[in-house]
Scaffold this motif. Structure first.
Motif, PDB file in Angstrom:
ATOM      1  N   GLU A 178       4.308   5.705  -5.737  1.00 43.48           N
ATOM      2  CA  GLU A 178       4.365   5.586  -7.236  1.00 43.48           C
ATOM      3  C   GLU A 178       4.303   7.152  -7.913  1.00 43.48           C
ATOM      4  N   LYS A 200       0.822  -1.402   0.094  1.00 39.50           N
ATOM      5  CA  LYS A 200      -0.114   0.030   0.034  1.00 39.50           C
ATOM      6  C   LYS A 200       0.700   1.413   0.027  1.00 39.50           C
ATOM      7  N   ARG A 218      11.057  -0.483  -5.791  1.00 40.74           N
ATOM      8  CA  ARG A 218       9.827  -0.900  -6.285  1.00 40.74           C
ATOM      9  C   ARG A 218       9.847  -2.274  -6.843  1.00 40.74           C
ATOM     10  N   LYS A 273       2.510   1.756  -3.327  1.00 44.50           N
ATOM     11  CA  LYS A 273       1.454   2.309  -4.487  1.00 44.50           C
ATOM     12  C   LYS A 273       1.407   3.970  -4.236  1.00 44.50           C
TER      13      LYS A 273
END
Length: 201
Positions: free
Chosen positions: A102, A96, A115, A99
């Motif tokens: 990003e 989470k 990542r 995300k």
């Protein structure tokens, strides 16, 4: 020319000059405040949008390693299952956070390494449950020592590089803010002295 002016005209010009200088000081002060506020927000954004989620991701990654190791060590299947649940829970936490990060790191090569490594780890972390439930303790041990641990160490190193970049940016933003504050203070002080001198004349 000034000597030929009436006293009323001179006073009017004096007050007009004083008013203009006062407005100028006020304008510069407001502009400086806006600039300082913008700089502080930029520094805070680095902390809130990038650094904090990275710290969360790194901590969650560490917890998956501890829980996976415990799942291997514990003799009780019930205790091992609790640890495996922690693995899954902490994995979701770091995914989470990843995300969320990003968009802020688009095009950052160092973050892309982080990542890639964390997504690989997420896939690898399916294996502890398979090994434990099938009783493959030797394979479980080899996985932890030879695959999981080296990958985790590399990810932590990569995260460290990204954090160092961000901390340097944060320090620069703070330094820039301090420099702006000093420059604004000097400018406002100088203009205030001018206003004071004009008001005496």
């Amino acid at each position: 020319m000034l000597s030929n002016m009436k006293i009323g005209t001179k006073l009017a010009l004096g007050f007009a000059s004083l008013l203009a200088l006062t407005i100028l000081v006020a304008g510069i002060s407001l502009s400086s405040i806006r600039t300082l506020t913008s700089s502080l927000k930029a520094a805070d954004a680095v902390q809130e949008q990038k650094l904090t989620p990275l710290y969360v991701a790194r901590e969650a990654l560490d917890q998956t390693g501890i829980a996976a190791r415990n799942a291997y060590l514990f003799r009780s299947d019930a205790d091992a299952q609790k640890e495996l649940a922690i693995v899954d829970e902490q994995k979701q936490i770091y995914l989470k956070a990843l995300k969320e990060l990003e968009p802020s790191f688009a095009g950052n090569k160092e973050f892309e390494k982080v990542r890639s490594g964390m997504l690989q780890m997420a896939d690898e972390l399916k294996r502890p449950r398979l090994y434990r439930e099938s009783g493959k303790s030797d394979e479980f041990r080899d996985f932890l020592v030879n695959e999981c641990s080296p990958l985790r160490r590399q990810i932590v190193l990569d995260i460290g590089k990204v954090i160092s970049q961000l901390e340097a940016q944060s320090v620069k933003a703070r330094d820039d803010t301090e420099n702006l504050a000093q420059a604004a203070g000097i400018t406002v002080a100088g203009l205030t002295l001018v206003v004071a001198a004009v008001s005496v004349l």
